[in-house]
Write a protein that holds these residues in place. Structure first.
Motif, PDB file in Angstrom:
ATOM      1  N   LEU A   1       0.847  -1.068  -0.036  1.00 11.62           N
ATOM      2  CA  LEU A   1       0.005   0.054  -0.110  1.00 11.62           C
ATOM      3  C   LEU A   1       0.709   1.308  -0.010  1.00 11.62           C
ATOM      4  CD1 LEU A   1      -2.582   1.629   0.136  1.00 11.62           C
ATOM      5  CD2 LEU A   1      -2.666   1.358   2.841  1.00 11.62           C
ATOM      6  N   SER A   2       0.747   2.166  -1.106  1.00  7.18           N
ATOM      7  CA  SER A   2       1.319   3.229  -1.103  1.00  7.18           C
ATOM      8  C   SER A   2       0.608   4.077  -1.993  1.00  7.18           C
ATOM      9  CB  SER A   2       2.891   2.978  -1.847  1.00  7.18           C
ATOM     10  OG  SER A   2       2.566   2.848  -2.932  1.00  7.18           O
ATOM     11  N   MET A   3       1.287   5.614  -2.060  1.00  4.02           N
ATOM     12  CA  MET A   3       0.628   6.233  -2.992  1.00  4.02           C
ATOM     13  C   MET A   3      -0.085   5.728  -4.447  1.00  4.02           C
ATOM     14  SD  MET A   3      -0.413   9.174  -1.585  1.00  4.02           S
ATOM     15  CE  MET A   3      -0.696  10.275  -3.045  1.00  4.02           C
ATOM     16  N   GLU A   4       1.244   4.907  -4.876  1.00  5.16           N
ATOM     17  CA  GLU A   4       1.250   4.566  -6.242  1.00  5.16           C
ATOM     18  C   GLU A   4      -0.037   3.410  -6.277  1.00  5.16           C
ATOM     19  OE1 GLU A   4       4.064   4.987  -4.564  1.00  5.16           O
ATOM     20  OE2 GLU A   4       4.412   6.824  -5.621  1.00  5.16           O
ATOM     21  N   THR A   5      -0.486   2.673  -5.180  1.00  4.20           N
ATOM     22  CA  THR A   5      -1.240   1.565  -5.295  1.00  4.20           C
ATOM     23  C   THR A   5      -2.540   2.072  -4.721  1.00  4.20           C
ATOM     24  OG1 THR A   5      -0.396   0.786  -2.998  1.00  4.20           O
ATOM     25  CG2 THR A   5       0.607  -0.141  -5.169  1.00  4.20           C
ATOM     26  N   ILE A   6      -2.902   3.367  -4.156  1.00  2.00           N
ATOM     27  CA  ILE A   6      -3.920   3.635  -3.115  1.00  2.00           C
ATOM     28  C   ILE A   6      -5.310   3.501  -4.199  1.00  2.00           C
ATOM     29  CG2 ILE A   6      -3.824   6.066  -3.993  1.00  2.00           C
ATOM     30  CD1 ILE A   6      -4.681   4.858  -0.653  1.00  2.00           C
ATOM     31  N   SER A   7      -5.192   3.441  -5.574  1.00  2.00           N
ATOM     32  CA  SER A   7      -6.520   3.387  -6.428  1.00  2.00           C
ATOM     33  C   SER A   7      -7.145   1.988  -6.161  1.00  2.00           C
ATOM     34  CB  SER A   7      -6.218   3.638  -7.812  1.00  2.00           C
ATOM     35  OG  SER A   7      -5.348   2.578  -8.135  1.00  2.00           O
ATOM     36  N   LEU A   8      -6.217   0.824  -5.542  1.00  2.00           N
ATOM     37  CA  LEU A   8      -6.761  -0.412  -5.450  1.00  2.00           C
ATOM     38  C   LEU A   8      -7.729  -0.487  -4.251  1.00  2.00           C
ATOM     39  CD1 LEU A   8      -3.450  -2.406  -6.099  1.00  2.00           C
ATOM     40  CD2 LEU A   8      -5.178  -2.197  -7.594  1.00  2.00           C
ATOM     41  N   VAL A   9      -7.932   0.495  -3.326  1.00  3.54           N
ATOM     42  CA  VAL A   9      -8.943   0.249  -2.346  1.00  3.54           C
ATOM     43  C   VAL A   9     -10.339   0.681  -2.590  1.00  3.54           C
ATOM     44  CG1 VAL A   9      -6.780   0.641  -0.750  1.00  3.54           C
ATOM     45  CG2 VAL A   9      -8.289   2.591  -1.553  1.00  3.54           C
ATOM     46  N   LYS A  10     -10.255   1.213  -3.845  1.00  6.77           N
ATOM     47  CA  LYS A  10     -11.693   1.555  -4.211  1.00  6.77           C
ATOM     48  C   LYS A  10     -12.859   0.493  -3.994  1.00  6.77           C
ATOM     49  CE  LYS A  10     -14.526   4.001  -7.731  1.00  6.77           C
ATOM     50  NZ  LYS A  10     -14.597   4.411  -9.161  1.00  6.77           N
ATOM     51  N   GLY A  11     -13.902   0.796  -3.122  1.00  3.37           N
ATOM     52  CA  GLY A  11     -15.004  -0.087  -3.060  1.00  3.37           C
ATOM     53  C   GLY A  11     -14.727  -1.074  -1.850  1.00  3.37           C
ATOM     54  N   PHE A  12     -13.633  -0.737  -1.105  1.00  3.38           N
ATOM     55  CA  PHE A  12     -13.362  -1.649   0.130  1.00  3.38           C
ATOM     56  C   PHE A  12     -13.771  -0.727   1.454  1.00  3.38           C
ATOM     57  CE2 PHE A  12     -10.460  -3.575  -3.080  1.00  3.38           C
ATOM     58  CZ  PHE A  12     -10.982  -5.230  -2.722  1.00  3.38           C
ATOM     59  N   ASP A  13     -13.823  -1.476   2.564  1.00  2.00           N
ATOM     60  CA  ASP A  13     -14.233  -0.826   3.790  1.00  2.00           C
ATOM     61  C   ASP A  13     -13.115  -0.986   4.721  1.00  2.00           C
ATOM     62  OD1 ASP A  13     -17.156  -0.998   3.128  1.00  2.00           O
ATOM     63  OD2 ASP A  13     -16.939  -3.385   3.391  1.00  2.00           O
ATOM     64  N   ALA A  14     -11.962  -1.794   4.454  1.00  2.00           N
ATOM     65  CA  ALA A  14     -10.710  -1.883   5.283  1.00  2.00           C
ATOM     66  C   ALA A  14      -9.763  -2.126   4.556  1.00  2.00           C
ATOM     67  CB  ALA A  14     -11.146  -2.661   6.664  1.00  2.00           C
ATOM     68  N   VAL A  15      -8.392  -1.977   5.072  1.00  2.00           N
ATOM     69  CA  VAL A  15      -7.171  -2.391   4.518  1.00  2.00           C
ATOM     70  C   VAL A  15      -6.268  -3.143   5.543  1.00  2.00           C
ATOM     71  CG1 VAL A  15      -7.254  -0.576   2.828  1.00  2.00           C
ATOM     72  CG2 VAL A  15      -5.889  -0.191   5.037  1.00  2.00           C
ATOM     73  N   SER A  16      -5.868  -4.126   5.293  1.00  2.00           N
ATOM     74  CA  SER A  16      -4.916  -4.837   6.188  1.00  2.00           C
ATOM     75  C   SER A  16      -3.361  -4.761   5.542  1.00  2.00           C
ATOM     76  CB  SER A  16      -5.217  -6.341   6.070  1.00  2.00           C
ATOM     77  OG  SER A  16      -4.216  -7.050   6.863  1.00  2.00           O
ATOM     78  N   CYS A  17      -2.352  -4.243   6.220  1.00  3.39           N
ATOM     79  CA  CYS A  17      -1.256  -3.945   5.929  1.00  3.39           C
ATOM     80  C   CYS A  17       0.031  -4.612   6.696  1.00  3.39           C
ATOM     81  CB  CYS A  17      -0.998  -2.191   5.969  1.00  3.39           C
ATOM     82  SG  CYS A  17      -2.189  -1.467   5.083  1.00  3.39           S
ATOM     83  N   PHE A  18       1.285  -4.450   5.998  1.00  3.18           N
ATOM     84  CA  PHE A  18       2.488  -5.047   6.846  1.00  3.18           C
ATOM     85  C   PHE A  18       3.345  -3.982   7.000  1.00  3.18           C
ATOM     86  CE2 PHE A  18       5.833  -8.525   6.772  1.00  3.18           C
ATOM     87  CZ  PHE A  18       5.326  -9.089   7.915  1.00  3.18           C
TER      88      PHE A  18
END
Length: 329
Positions: free
Chosen positions: A34-51
């Motif tokens: 997850l970063s600025m380059e991949t932030i578009s992938l979170v569209k439509g999600f309620d939560a994110v899980s990161c490492f």
């Protein structure tokens, strides 16, 4: 709840899937961070899980909020890669996994000590080539040696107990001394005394403003010549270039690292067919008395299962629960 899982390797997916079978969660797995380059992938999600190496800065958090994300579930204990103030301001809840088998990391720290001391990494390659000479493989007895442990939380405490089992004198430094460790025969002293007296120093403290580059030229100058430094905590606790300088002079006799300050560019990936664009890291690997592993201290089946279960519990309950999870923001 729809969850976007970032920095997800096959082993993460397998363990998370085990604990989501009966849960009201829909997880989508992304190997990318997850970063600025991949932030578009979170569209439509309620939560994110990161490492550990996901970049959850203030701008990323602002965009997460815009996309409707209300929860960040870290699959690790450390949270220095998350802007907690920004998350709080945006009303995004942040959870982590404060206790995921402390013995996993503690035992890995001991493995680094044993490898460096008895030079099993070098002996392995010699024997594979038919070389059974012992010259250059001399080690030392751990019994009777003085081991300094900086940070005595769950992992540090587990490490101290193991080293006491080897017959070492164990010196500790922590802002909150553990009576249990004192009762076990460990001694709490000042950080300066840790530097001066220890044959081996193992780092088990969090990364913050006061611990950033804790191991540097100034602190190294106070240590014994030939000291062994072990870091299984956070890479930026050690100033890499100044550690290299100390390796050249013999101030550091042994260096074992499971973490590295710039690891987010290389760790957790197969870089065997690439030229690693980090001259400091590449130089470090040339020393025969340096052992580097790729942030695998936590990597046991017990730890992965606990991380997965606690992460799922965090997402389901949104509050502290019996798993030992804790809300950060």
């Amino acid at each position: 709840m729809k969850v976007a899982v970032f920095s997800c390797k096959p082993y993460d997916k397998r363990t998370l899937a085990t604990f989501t079978n009966e849960a009201d969660l829909s997880m989508t797995y992304f190997e990318s961070r997850l970063s600025m380059e991949t932030i578009s992938l979170v569209k439509g999600f309620d939560a994110v899980s990161c490492f550990v190496n996901d970049d959850v800065n203030a701008e990323v958090i602002r965009l997460l909020k815009q996309q409707g994300v209300n929860t960040i579930a870290l699959r690790c204990a450390g949270f220095n890669n998350v802007d907690l103030e920004a998350a709080k301001a945006e009303g995004i809840k942040v959870f982590h996994v404060p206790d995921y088998s402390p013995t996993s990391v503690a035992e890995h720290a001991v493995a680094l000590i044993m490898t460096l001391n008895r030079k099993t990494h070098r002996a392995y390659h010699r024997v594979k080539e038919g070389n059974f000479a012992l010259e250059g493989l001399m080690g030392f007895n751990l019994a009777g040696k003085t081991v300094g442990c900086i940070g005595t939380g769950r992992i540090g405490a587990a490490f101290c107990r193991i080293m006491k089992g080897f017959g070492c004198r164990v010196l500790c430094y922590d802002l909150s001394p553990s009576q249990a460790l004192i009762d076990h025969g460990c001694e709490y002293i000042t950080l300066e005394e840790i530097y001066q007296q220890s044959d081996i120093i193992s780092l088990h403290c969090p990364l913050n403003a006061s611990t950033h580059h804790l191991i540097n030229k100034h602190s190294l100058d106070k240590m014994k010549d030939g000291v062994m430094i072990i870091n299984t905590s956070r890479g930026a606790l050690v100033h890499a270039q100044e550690a290299i300088d100390a390796l050249y002079t013999g101030k550091i006799g042994y260096l074992g690292l499971d973490v590295y300050e710039q690891e987010n560019k290389i760790f957790f990936e197969d870089m065997s067919s690439h030229i690693i664009q980090d001259s400091v890291f590449q130089l470090m690997l040339t020393f025969p008395n340096v052992v580097v592993t790729g942030h695998q201290g936590y990597f046991t089946i017990e730890a992965l299962n606990h991380i997965a279960q606690t992460t799922v519990d965090n997402l389901l309950h949104h509050q502290s629960d019996s798993s030992g999870a804790r809300q950060l923001a």
